[in-house]
Write an enzyme that holds these catalytic residues in place. Structure first.
Site, PDB file in Angstrom:
ATOM      1  N   GLY A  74      32.617  43.282  40.035  1.00 23.46           N
ATOM      2  CA  GLY A  74      34.140  43.061  39.672  1.00 23.46           C
ATOM      3  C   GLY A  74      35.184  44.073  40.503  1.00 23.46           C
ATOM      4  N   GLN A  88      42.837  48.538  42.211  1.00 27.23           N
ATOM      5  CA  GLN A  88      41.649  49.299  43.113  1.00 27.23           C
ATOM      6  C   GLN A  88      42.055  49.096  44.559  1.00 27.23           C
ATOM      7  OE1 GLN A  88      38.263  47.885  40.773  1.00 27.23           O
ATOM      8  NE2 GLN A  88      37.533  49.761  41.590  1.00 27.23           N
ATOM      9  N   CYS A 136      31.775  52.564  39.935  1.00 29.09           N
ATOM     10  CA  CYS A 136      33.089  52.027  39.995  1.00 29.09           C
ATOM     11  C   CYS A 136      33.272  52.445  41.816  1.00 29.09           C
ATOM     12  CB  CYS A 136      34.135  52.587  39.357  1.00 29.09           C
ATOM     13  SG  CYS A 136      35.841  52.126  39.533  1.00 29.09           S
ATOM     14  N   LEU A 137      33.766  51.225  42.382  1.00 30.83           N
ATOM     15  CA  LEU A 137      34.087  51.556  43.850  1.00 30.83           C
ATOM     16  C   LEU A 137      35.145  52.687  43.954  1.00 30.83           C
ATOM     17  CD1 LEU A 137      34.256  47.801  45.277  1.00 30.83           C
ATOM     18  CD2 LEU A 137      32.413  49.467  45.374  1.00 30.83           C
ATOM     19  N   HIS A 145      35.518  46.733  31.580  1.00 33.65           N
ATOM     20  CA  HIS A 145      35.979  47.861  32.642  1.00 33.65           C
ATOM     21  C   HIS A 145      37.014  47.418  33.463  1.00 33.65           C
ATOM     22  CE1 HIS A 145      34.130  50.734  35.871  1.00 33.65           C
ATOM     23  NE2 HIS A 145      35.242  49.965  36.512  1.00 33.65           N
ATOM     24  N   GLU A 146      37.189  46.044  34.039  1.00 30.15           N
ATOM     25  CA  GLU A 146      38.195  45.702  34.671  1.00 30.15           C
ATOM     26  C   GLU A 146      39.599  45.765  34.144  1.00 30.15           C
ATOM     27  OE1 GLU A 146      37.656  45.772  37.726  1.00 30.15           O
ATOM     28  OE2 GLU A 146      35.536  45.456  37.796  1.00 30.15           O
ATOM     29  N   HIS A 171      41.106  49.026  34.203  1.00 32.03           N
ATOM     30  CA  HIS A 171      41.763  49.237  35.218  1.00 32.03           C
ATOM     31  C   HIS A 171      43.256  49.022  35.189  1.00 32.03           C
ATOM     32  CE1 HIS A 171      38.966  51.183  38.148  1.00 32.03           C
ATOM     33  NE2 HIS A 171      38.073  50.100  38.097  1.00 32.03           N
TER      34      HIS A 171
HETATM   35 ZN   LIG Z   1      36.296  50.028  38.647  1.00 30.17          ZN
END
Ligand SMILES: [Zn+2]
Lengths: 165, 178
Positions: free
Chosen positions: A47, A52, A97-98, A139-140, A143
């Site tokens: 995702g 991000q 998470c990236l 999670h997304e 963000h």
């Molecule tokens: Zn993330």
């Protein structure tokens, strides 16, 4: 198509409250394509949310089938202005998470959710999701409100820190 | 060049230990890199890795021994070893166990795991009161390297469990990259 640079904490975009997308145009569709390509450039990543990659708009891509195969999920989803309309149950899973590399933590989230959103052509869709797909959605969606999973971590998966590849 | 030190401390638990130890670390100019702290049988146990641009004055910790009764050790870590360390790769799993307390549970399990090249990455055990005898509980995290048949490990675990009268359960930890 392009692989976009992924921003890392403490970039301010990651703490921004993202704005709703007013209209679905080619610019948005290109962004979706680039975000999908970016997500797929990272092994194990399922995702990616717009902030991000520095775009403070309410959209994200997920594809849980990259991890668990085609069963029990919708595969690649490109979602605009998503809203959770229903959630139930609890599930703890270990998230990474990236934007916060080399850190994993256990987070409790709803086990099932129903999401209402627009797809990339602007059509309203409803996505009933469970398990990992439901986790990824939550999670997304966080963000888009400037919330990072570390804000919700209950315990560290400290031993399982991923190496930078 | 950065130098790294390990600091371990254990002592009777009470409020203020972390504040006192971290104050010394801060005033010495060291940076806490990684740390883990927990309470074991009423003892507050700390393990920290700190970094410094130069040497760490171990004498700075002497006051804590006197004031708080802490047993503190400070050791410099081998920089070359830290740089060369390779994190074992594999799939994370958790084993939990519960059974009647008896010697040899940790030994039996860890011997089985190491014979298969499975690395233990985290472990915590606790003896709790049971119906008539104390009960042993354990949660450990392991990294299972590629090529290991997890069904086989599970079989051997239940065999070991029968020998030790312990119920082992093994499950994969799902890690989601998002
Ligand atoms: Zn993330």
């Amino acid at each position: 198509m392009a692989i976009l640079p992924v921003l890392r904490y403490p970039h301010p975009a990651l703490r921004a409250k993202c704005k709703a997308v007013e209209d679905t145009n080619d610019e948005i569709r290109t962004l979706f394509e680039d975000m999908t390509e970016t997500m797929c450039a990272y092994p194990g990543c399922v995702g990616l949310a717009a902030p991000q990659v520095g775009v403070v708009k309410r959209l994200f891509v997920i594809d849980v089938s990259r991890k668990i195969g085609p069963k029990k999920n919708h595969g690649l989803l490109k979602l605009l202005n998503p809203v959770i309309t229903y959630s139930e149950g609890e599930k703890i899973s270990r998230e990474g998470c990236l934007s916060i590399p080399e850190f994993l933590g256990d987070v409790k989230r709803a086990r099932r959710v129903i999401l209402r959103a627009l797809d990339e052509s602007g059509e309203e869709i409803e996505v009933p999701a469970k398990g990992l797909e439901a986790i990824a959605i939550q999670h997304e969606l966080d963000h888009l409100d400037g919330i990072l999973f570390i804000d919700k971590v209950s315990s560290l998966g400290r031993n399982l820190i991923r190496r930078e590849d | 060049m950065k130098r790294y030190f390990s600091i371990t401390s254990i002592g009777d638990d009470r409020p203020g230990i972390v504040a006192a130890v971290s104050e010394v670390i801060y005033k010495l100019g060291a940076n806490i890199e990684d740390s883990s702290m927990t309470i074991l049988k009423g003892q507050f146990a700390m393990i920290l890795i700190v970094s410094m641009d130069d040497g760490l004055d171990k004498g700075g910790f002497r006051g804590l021994r006197e004031a708080l009764g802490l047993h503190i050790t400070v050791e410099e870590l081998d920089r070359a070893q830290l740089d060369e360390h390779v994190v074992p790769s594999g799939t994370p799993h958790i084993i939990s166990a519960i059974g009647t307390d008896k010697p040899g549970i940790v030994y039996g399990l860890s011997k089985l795991l190491s014979s298969k090249g499975i690395n233990i990455t985290d472990m915590s055990t606790k003896v709790i009161p049971g119906e008539d005898t104390p009960v042993y509980t354990m949660v450990i995290e392991i990294t299972v390297p590629a090529g290991i048949e997890i069904d086989k490990v599970e079989e051997e675990l239940s065999e070991l469990g029968r020998e030790l009268s312990v119920d082992f359960s093994l499950r994969e930890v799902e890690v989601l990259g998002l």
